[in-house]
Design a protein around this motif. Structure first.
Motif, PDB file in Angstrom:
ATOM      1  N   VAL A  73       0.871  -1.172   0.000  1.00 46.44           N
ATOM      2  CA  VAL A  73       0.000   0.000   0.000  1.00 46.44           C
ATOM      3  C   VAL A  73       0.905   1.219   0.000  1.00 46.44           C
ATOM      4  O   VAL A  73       1.751   1.374   0.879  1.00 46.44           O
ATOM      5  CB  VAL A  73      -0.944   0.023   1.219  1.00 46.44           C
ATOM      6  N   LEU A  74       0.738   2.077  -1.001  1.00 42.45           N
ATOM      7  CA  LEU A  74       1.569   3.259  -1.166  1.00 42.45           C
ATOM      8  C   LEU A  74       0.697   4.496  -1.050  1.00 42.45           C
ATOM      9  O   LEU A  74      -0.331   4.609  -1.716  1.00 42.45           O
ATOM     10  CB  LEU A  74       2.249   3.238  -2.540  1.00 42.45           C
ATOM     11  N   GLN A  75       1.088   5.416  -0.188  1.00 36.53           N
ATOM     12  CA  GLN A  75       0.356   6.680  -0.029  1.00 36.53           C
ATOM     13  C   GLN A  75       1.143   7.788  -0.705  1.00 36.53           C
ATOM     14  O   GLN A  75       2.351   7.885  -0.537  1.00 36.53           O
ATOM     15  CB  GLN A  75       0.150   7.008   1.444  1.00 36.53           C
ATOM     16  N   TYR A  76       0.444   8.617  -1.488  1.00 42.60           N
ATOM     17  CA  TYR A  76       1.083   9.726  -2.186  1.00 42.60           C
ATOM     18  C   TYR A  76       0.087  10.873  -2.305  1.00 42.60           C
ATOM     19  O   TYR A  76      -1.105  10.708  -2.028  1.00 42.60           O
ATOM     20  CB  TYR A  76       1.611   9.291  -3.559  1.00 42.60           C
ATOM     21  N   GLN A  77       0.560  12.046  -2.715  1.00 38.68           N
ATOM     22  CA  GLN A  77      -0.266  13.258  -2.796  1.00 38.68           C
ATOM     23  C   GLN A  77      -0.739  13.495  -4.233  1.00 38.68           C
ATOM     24  O   GLN A  77       0.030  13.318  -5.179  1.00 38.68           O
ATOM     25  CB  GLN A  77       0.530  14.471  -2.331  1.00 38.68           C
ATOM     26  N   VAL A  78      -2.005  13.887  -4.380  1.00 40.44           N
ATOM     27  CA  VAL A  78      -2.556  14.335  -5.662  1.00 40.44           C
ATOM     28  C   VAL A  78      -3.363  15.592  -5.374  1.00 40.44           C
ATOM     29  O   VAL A  78      -3.681  15.911  -4.233  1.00 40.44           O
ATOM     30  CB  VAL A  78      -3.466  13.268  -6.322  1.00 40.44           C
ATOM     31  N   MET A  79      -3.713  16.328  -6.431  1.00 45.90           N
ATOM     32  CA  MET A  79      -4.560  17.493  -6.264  1.00 45.90           C
ATOM     33  C   MET A  79      -6.004  17.017  -6.074  1.00 45.90           C
ATOM     34  O   MET A  79      -6.477  16.155  -6.816  1.00 45.90           O
ATOM     35  CB  MET A  79      -4.451  18.398  -7.495  1.00 45.90           C
ATOM     36  N   GLY A  80      -6.677  17.580  -5.084  1.00 40.24           N
ATOM     37  CA  GLY A  80      -8.051  17.208  -4.805  1.00 40.24           C
ATOM     38  C   GLY A  80      -8.983  17.588  -5.940  1.00 40.24           C
ATOM     39  O   GLY A  80      -8.637  18.365  -6.826  1.00 40.24           O
ATOM     40  N   THR A  81     -10.188  17.078  -5.879  1.00 38.59           N
ATOM     41  CA  THR A  81     -11.160  17.295  -6.953  1.00 38.59           C
ATOM     42  C   THR A  81     -12.080  18.489  -6.702  1.00 38.59           C
ATOM     43  O   THR A  81     -13.023  18.703  -7.455  1.00 38.59           O
ATOM     44  CB  THR A  81     -12.028  16.043  -7.144  1.00 38.59           C
ATOM     45  N   GLY A  82     -11.815  19.290  -5.685  1.00 42.51           N
ATOM     46  CA  GLY A  82     -12.713  20.376  -5.330  1.00 42.51           C
ATOM     47  C   GLY A  82     -12.453  21.699  -6.006  1.00 42.51           C
ATOM     48  O   GLY A  82     -13.142  22.675  -5.736  1.00 42.51           O
TER      49      GLY A  82
END
Length: 85
Positions: A73-82
């Protein structure tokens, strides 16, 4: 006749439960945080969580199997959809 229908429901239900369990994230798998120096060995992506409805960087998690069949399981950052545009 009724027993045949019940047996068929049980058989089909067991296939569905197996498929669900296979796609569910492993609860005992530690979450690894992605960094630029992280070496990735992704053979098969199992699932990716949906990003939060915010206009900011948000964490998502990807569950995948490596070339040895081990689940990660890998956690990373993306731009939110809001964001509106």
């Amino acid at each position: 006749m009724n027993m045949t229908k019940m047996a068929m429901v049980l058989v089909l239900g067991s296939f569905g439960a197996h498929a669900f369990a296979e796609n569910a994230p492993a609860q005992d798998t530690p979450v690894q945080t992605y960094g630029y120096s992280t070496n990735l060995d992704i053979e098969h992506v199992i699932s990716i969580t949906e990003p939060a409805n915010e206009c900011a960087p948000v964490p998502v998690q990807m569950t995948y199997e490596d070339s040895h069949g081990e689940r990660h399981v890998l956690q990373y950052q993306v731009m939110g959809t809001g964001c509106s545009s």
